[in-house]
Scaffold this motif. Structure first.
Motif, PDB file in Angstrom:
ATOM      1  N   ALA A 110      37.670  25.028  33.406  1.00  0.00           N
ATOM      2  CA  ALA A 110      38.056  26.353  33.630  1.00  0.00           C
ATOM      3  C   ALA A 110      39.323  26.397  32.478  1.00  0.00           C
ATOM      4  N   ASP A 111      39.475  27.838  32.394  1.00  0.00           N
ATOM      5  CA  ASP A 111      40.653  28.387  31.416  1.00  0.00           C
ATOM      6  C   ASP A 111      41.695  28.691  32.266  1.00  0.00           C
ATOM      7  N   LEU A 112      42.861  28.312  32.021  1.00  0.00           N
ATOM      8  CA  LEU A 112      44.214  28.705  32.685  1.00  0.00           C
ATOM      9  C   LEU A 112      44.796  29.758  31.872  1.00  0.00           C
ATOM     10  N   LEU A 113      45.147  31.071  32.492  1.00  0.00           N
ATOM     11  CA  LEU A 113      45.637  32.046  31.948  1.00  0.00           C
ATOM     12  C   LEU A 113      46.841  32.674  32.623  1.00  0.00           C
ATOM     13  N   PRO A 114      47.993  31.875  32.578  1.00  0.00           N
ATOM     14  CA  PRO A 114      49.178  32.622  33.176  1.00  0.00           C
ATOM     15  C   PRO A 114      49.599  33.709  32.475  1.00  0.00           C
ATOM     16  N   ASP A 115      50.230  34.892  33.360  1.00  0.00           N
ATOM     17  CA  ASP A 115      50.817  36.154  33.031  1.00  0.00           C
ATOM     18  C   ASP A 115      51.949  36.440  33.657  1.00  0.00           C
ATOM     19  N   ASP A 116      52.977  35.929  33.037  1.00  0.00           N
ATOM     20  CA  ASP A 116      54.456  36.083  33.622  1.00  0.00           C
ATOM     21  C   ASP A 116      54.850  37.434  33.816  1.00  0.00           C
ATOM     22  N   ASN A 117      54.544  38.323  33.173  1.00  0.00           N
ATOM     23  CA  ASN A 117      54.601  39.770  33.307  1.00  0.00           C
ATOM     24  C   ASN A 117      54.003  40.339  34.547  1.00  0.00           C
ATOM     25  N   ALA A 118      52.776  40.081  34.566  1.00  0.00           N
ATOM     26  CA  ALA A 118      51.851  40.523  35.809  1.00  0.00           C
ATOM     27  C   ALA A 118      51.921  39.713  37.030  1.00  0.00           C
ATOM     28  N   GLY A 119      52.641  38.453  36.933  1.00  0.00           N
ATOM     29  CA  GLY A 119      52.870  37.643  37.880  1.00  0.00           C
ATOM     30  C   GLY A 119      51.536  36.972  38.395  1.00  0.00           C
ATOM     31  N   THR A 120      50.629  36.827  37.501  1.00  0.00           N
ATOM     32  CA  THR A 120      49.367  36.172  37.837  1.00  0.00           C
ATOM     33  C   THR A 120      48.924  34.740  37.016  1.00  0.00           C
ATOM     34  N   LEU A 121      48.194  33.999  37.836  1.00  0.00           N
ATOM     35  CA  LEU A 121      47.537  32.874  37.048  1.00  0.00           C
ATOM     36  C   LEU A 121      46.252  32.959  37.329  1.00  0.00           C
ATOM     37  N   THR A 122      45.366  33.139  36.262  1.00  0.00           N
ATOM     38  CA  THR A 122      43.990  33.452  36.179  1.00  0.00           C
ATOM     39  C   THR A 122      43.226  32.125  35.868  1.00  0.00           C
ATOM     40  N   VAL A 123      42.400  31.785  36.839  1.00  0.00           N
ATOM     41  CA  VAL A 123      41.638  30.573  36.749  1.00  0.00           C
ATOM     42  C   VAL A 123      40.208  31.020  36.357  1.00  0.00           C
ATOM     43  N   ARG A 124      39.920  30.894  35.076  1.00  0.00           N
ATOM     44  CA  ARG A 124      38.579  31.511  34.566  1.00  0.00           C
ATOM     45  C   ARG A 124      37.463  30.355  34.495  1.00  0.00           C
TER      46      ARG A 124
ATOM     47  N   LEU B  88      38.340  34.762  48.018  1.00  0.00           N
ATOM     48  CA  LEU B  88      39.449  33.634  47.677  1.00  0.00           C
ATOM     49  C   LEU B  88      40.796  34.654  47.470  1.00  0.00           C
ATOM     50  N   ASN B  89      40.197  35.602  46.495  1.00  0.00           N
ATOM     51  CA  ASN B  89      41.586  36.593  45.620  1.00  0.00           C
ATOM     52  C   ASN B  89      42.045  37.239  46.748  1.00  0.00           C
ATOM     53  N   ALA B  90      41.348  37.773  47.740  1.00  0.00           N
ATOM     54  CA  ALA B  90      41.861  38.491  48.857  1.00  0.00           C
ATOM     55  C   ALA B  90      42.984  37.947  49.658  1.00  0.00           C
ATOM     56  N   THR B  91      43.177  36.705  49.652  1.00  0.00           N
ATOM     57  CA  THR B  91      44.095  35.847  50.232  1.00  0.00           C
ATOM     58  C   THR B  91      45.579  35.975  49.545  1.00  0.00           C
ATOM     59  N   GLU B  92      45.407  36.243  48.118  1.00  0.00           N
ATOM     60  CA  GLU B  92      46.762  36.377  47.468  1.00  0.00           C
ATOM     61  C   GLU B  92      47.562  35.212  47.490  1.00  0.00           C
ATOM     62  N   THR B  93      46.959  34.028  47.272  1.00  0.00           N
ATOM     63  CA  THR B  93      47.800  33.016  47.267  1.00  0.00           C
ATOM     64  C   THR B  93      48.587  32.792  46.070  1.00  0.00           C
ATOM     65  N   ARG B  94      49.646  32.317  46.351  1.00  0.00           N
ATOM     66  CA  ARG B  94      50.791  32.009  45.153  1.00  0.00           C
ATOM     67  C   ARG B  94      51.123  30.624  45.013  1.00  0.00           C
ATOM     68  N   PHE B  95      50.897  29.987  43.716  1.00  0.00           N
ATOM     69  CA  PHE B  95      51.038  28.584  43.389  1.00  0.00           C
ATOM     70  C   PHE B  95      52.393  28.230  43.856  1.00  0.00           C
ATOM     71  N   PRO B  96      52.476  26.960  44.537  1.00  0.00           N
ATOM     72  CA  PRO B  96      53.762  26.692  45.029  1.00  0.00           C
ATOM     73  C   PRO B  96      54.899  26.644  44.184  1.00  0.00           C
ATOM     74  N   ARG B  97      56.024  27.138  44.571  1.00  0.00           N
ATOM     75  CA  ARG B  97      57.261  27.099  43.888  1.00  0.00           C
ATOM     76  C   ARG B  97      57.061  27.820  42.483  1.00  0.00           C
ATOM     77  N   THR B  98      56.263  28.698  42.373  1.00  0.00           N
ATOM     78  CA  THR B  98      56.122  29.647  41.329  1.00  0.00           C
ATOM     79  C   THR B  98      56.040  30.986  41.692  1.00  0.00           C
ATOM     80  N   ASP B  99      56.113  32.310  40.978  1.00  0.00           N
ATOM     81  CA  ASP B  99      55.847  33.580  41.310  1.00  0.00           C
ATOM     82  C   ASP B  99      54.514  34.130  40.838  1.00  0.00           C
ATOM     83  N   LEU B 100      53.606  32.900  40.560  1.00  0.00           N
ATOM     84  CA  LEU B 100      52.269  33.347  39.998  1.00  0.00           C
ATOM     85  C   LEU B 100      51.328  33.411  41.213  1.00  0.00           C
TER      86      LEU B 100
END
Length: 738
Positions: free
Chosen positions: A684-698, A718-730
């Motif tokens: 998978a490709d990992l694409l973090p976006d600090d401005n948008a506060g997302t971590l895209t797993v492609r 799964l995206n509907a759960t809006e899960t955040r990676f622990p200890r991050t704002d992503l």
């Protein structure tokens, strides 16, 4: 007439279109139209990057999708940049952001926040400690009102361009502190005790091995993998945090790395990308931390708290519980464990026994380990039932039980090993219903008693069963329900039940769903390494357990051997007959032989009677501390085992939850777990976006569109759960990419 020019480009560029390309050299990004550079900016100059790429789109030289694909950024980010360019022009990318006066971040709060940031506390933790929204504090950092500690060079700085696997492995091999250990400042801080735990910080990365295992993170976190540990598990200050360690162990279980040593053959930097770290811990470090957590003695209470949490979340599952023992064979030479009969191998082998409590669909709740197996009945009454009486939710109160004499608290299902009329009577007195197979069913019932009933199994499959029911008295005078199933082979399977209020079909369904627990044992043994040792230590047996007396075992063996010899001699004696005419010359040898056999039979019979009398006078079971010193043994260490078994239970439950979601989109439900195993091991490709506060797993595409369509629908849920990676704002954004 103008001449058509061939688009010649410098060596080593990355194409955006057939006429546009870019190259990254010495920290600067250069854009080319053919061999002519058209724009240059620093690699960290995000504003210039967005301005020039938006200009390419607005001028018609590139499409938004081409920009997103070439640079590995989110399409929404490109779309926003294009909108800003059209509305404000190039100056819109360099104008200072409009802010209002401080409403929350007063001077005193800013001073406290800056002091914590200077100590190396992550921004998210600072916000939580001060009671400020994380976004508010992050905006203050971006505006320059607060200054976070500089991120280590090359390890956590956000890149405009994603890195390939070959680039990352090349960089990891040159790390000054070992393979992939590029976060030097944080490691030095941890070594002197100045760092609580390094915070996860993701960087853009392409083709990360096992990247699909991140799809299981929402389910793992929902089951309490991380948020249930406070108060039970803790690690001292160091580089790796407890949450990173727990996520790594769960990811390893789902990726089918069934032993910690298997991590030795995986690229540590690539596994680190899945955790937001520079690299995963090496096996020696991982073993040391697991051992430390086990030695705290809190793994078993943590597992019990999780079990109670799962029961409270699904009280309908906790109403019918399955209990069975699983023999865990030990082939090592650290200790001489007692032997157990292993049904799957049809041998008596040195082993320990784990007693599991599962739901009707096979999902585990908890496990009880027994170094010396006292039997299913003893374990249920001494260890399992008292715990279930405290933890099973939705039990009727005393008034309801008194008003309805046939009402029960919950139901236990077990196999013939637990058959005991006395046990059923004791459980009935506790108002606990039991289901088990009849060990002595008696004569077959008439075929006309059986009727066809439609039955829905926990897997969703609908089958037809031929069932019949009678009441029966057991040997102790207990009246129970006897239900029989007529098979196609005319065999009748008889079950007993003290559930007097439920209909016939639910009772039969509950009993014949017991194979879900057997399937769990087989699946967990093959896929999650259920029988693997966590460590190779042993520990003394401190509990007051009773074991088989070696003297009794020796006498019992002699009784069995003598009985076998006696039966053979009796068979020979009975076979000596004379079928021909009576002739003294032929009769005399037969008589002498029979006399000799008679003498040997009498000797063996006397010897057998003596052995039986001696066996009867010998105590069958004795306390462990009464064993002769040469025959004493040590039990396998269970300190770390409780921790790893619980993590494997969480991993299995997470996979089951995902399989239930995925099964709704597949025509063959049997494909769900196989498809999930493929997802967990896909790049998978990992694409973090600090401005948008997302971590895209492609996730990379799967073998066919049928599977791809099912995974897309799984991503939506799964995206509907809006899960955040622990200890991050992503926030985790899962998608199927290209």
């Amino acid at each position: 007439m103008p001449q058509i020019q061939f688009p010649f480009f410098p060596e080593g560029v990355t194409h955006i279109t057939s006429l546009l390309a870019f190259a990254k050299r010495d920290g600067r990004v250069t854009y080319f139209n053919g061999n002519m550079p058209v724009f240059i900016h620093d690699e960290a100059d995000v504003a210039s990057f967005r301005m020039i790429t938006a200009q390419f789109v607005v001028s018609g030289h590139a499409k938004q999708a081409q920009i997103a694909r070439a640079f590995g950024v989110a399409k929404i980010s490109v779309k926003r940049a294009v909108k800003r360019y059209r509305e404000q022009g190039p100056k819109g990318f360099y104008a200072p952001k409009k802010t209002r006066g401080a409403a929350v971040l007063t001077a005193g709060v800013l001073d406290q926040a800056q002091r914590l940031l200077d100590e190396g506390v992550p921004t998210a933790d600072v916000a939580d400690q001060l009671g400020v929204k994380r976004d508010t504090l992050a905006k203050a950092v971006r505006a320059g009102r607060l200054h976070a500690r500089a991120k280590p060079e090359g390890g956590t700085a956000a890149l405009l361009i994603t890195t390939s696997k070959s680039e990352r492995t090349s960089r990891d091999s040159e790390a000054p502190m070992g393979m992939g250990a590029i976060n030097v400042p944080a490691r030095l801080a941890a070594s002197v005790g100045a760092l609580e735990a390094v915070a996860p910080q993701f960087v853009p990365a392409l083709d990360v091995p096992y990247g699909g295992v991140l799809f299981a993170l929402p389910a793992l976190l929902a089951l309490g993998l991380v948020d249930s540990t406070p108060g039970f598990l803790e690690l001292p200050k160091g580089y790796y945090g407890l949450d990173s360690l727990m996520i790594l162990l769960a990811f390893m279980a789902l990726a089918r790395l069934n032993a910690m040593e298997q991590l030795r053959y995986c690229a540590p930097g690539e596994w680190g990308k899945l955790l937001g770290l520079d690299r995963a811990p090496e096996v020696r470090t991982l073993r040391a931390k697991v051992r430390l957590l086990g030695e705290q003695g809190k793994a078993e209470p943590w597992s019990a708290a999780l079990s109670e949490r799962w029961m409270q979340a699904a009280p309908e599952q906790a109403g019918t519980l399955y209990v069975d023992g699983h023999v865990r064979v030990y082939n090592g030479d650290q200790t001489e464990l007692p032997r157990h009969y292993v049904a799957r191998q049809r041998l008596c082998l040195r082993a320990t026994t784990d007693y599991w409590v599962n739901a009707m669909d096979g999902q585990p709740f908890f496990v009880v380990n027994q170094a010396v197996d006292p039997g299913l009945i003893h374990v249920m009454e001494q260890h399992i039932v008292p715990r279930l009486e405290r933890e099973v939710p939705g039990q009727p109160d005393a008034a309801a039980l008194a008003a309805q004499p046939l009402l029960h608290r919950f139901t236990l299902v077990f196999d013939r090993e637990g058959y005991s009329p006395q046990l059923l009577e004791r459980m009935k007195a506790k108002r606990i219903a039991c289901l088990s197979y009849h060990k002595f069913p008696g004569e077959p019932w008439a075929g006309e008693e059986f009727r066809e009933y439609p039955v829905s199994l926990p897997s969703g499959e609908r089958v037809s069963m031929r069932l019949a029911e009678r009441g029966t008295w057991l040997s102790n005078g207990l009246w129970v329900r006897e239900i029989r199933k007529l098979c196609e082979s005319a065999h009748q399977t008889a079950i007993l039940s003290t559930d007097y209020s439920s209909d016939l079909v639910p009772v039969a369904t509950a009993m014949f769903s017991r194979w879900a627990q057997e399937n769990f044992f087989k699946y967990a043994r093959e896929n999650f390494g259920l029988d693997r040792l966590v460590d190779y230590r042993t520990q003394a047996i401190s509990e007051p357990i009773r074991v088989v007396n070696p003297a009794y075992r020796s006498l019992d063996s002699q009784v069995r051997s003598t009985t076998s010899k006696l039966h053979r001699l009796l068979a020979q004696f009975g076979a000596l007959t004379i079928e021909q005419d009576i002739d003294p010359r032929r009769i005399e040898p037969v008589v002498r032989k029979k006399a000799d056999l008679q003498e040997r039979i009498e000797q063996l019979q006397a010897q057998l009677d003596s052995l039986k009398a001696e066996r009867k006078a010998t105590e069958h079971h004795i306390a462990f501390d009464q064993l002769p010193e040469p025959q004493r043994f040590r039990q396998l260490s269970t300190q770390s085992k409780h921790l790893i078994d619980t993590i494997k239970m969480i991993a299995y439950r997470a996979e089951t939850a995902m399989a239930n979601l995925l099964g709704e989109h597949l025509s063959h439900r049997d494909d769900t777990r196989a498809l999930l195993r493929a997802v967990y091991t896909t790049e998978a490709d990992l694409l973090p976006d600090d401005n948008a506060g997302t971590l895209t797993v492609r996730l990379h595409h799967l073998p066919n569109e049928y599977f791809n369509a099912a995974i897309r629908k799984l991503c939506d849920e799964l995206n509907a759960t809006e899960t955040r990676f622990p200890r991050t704002d992503l926030r985790l954004v899962l998608k199927l990419g290209s």
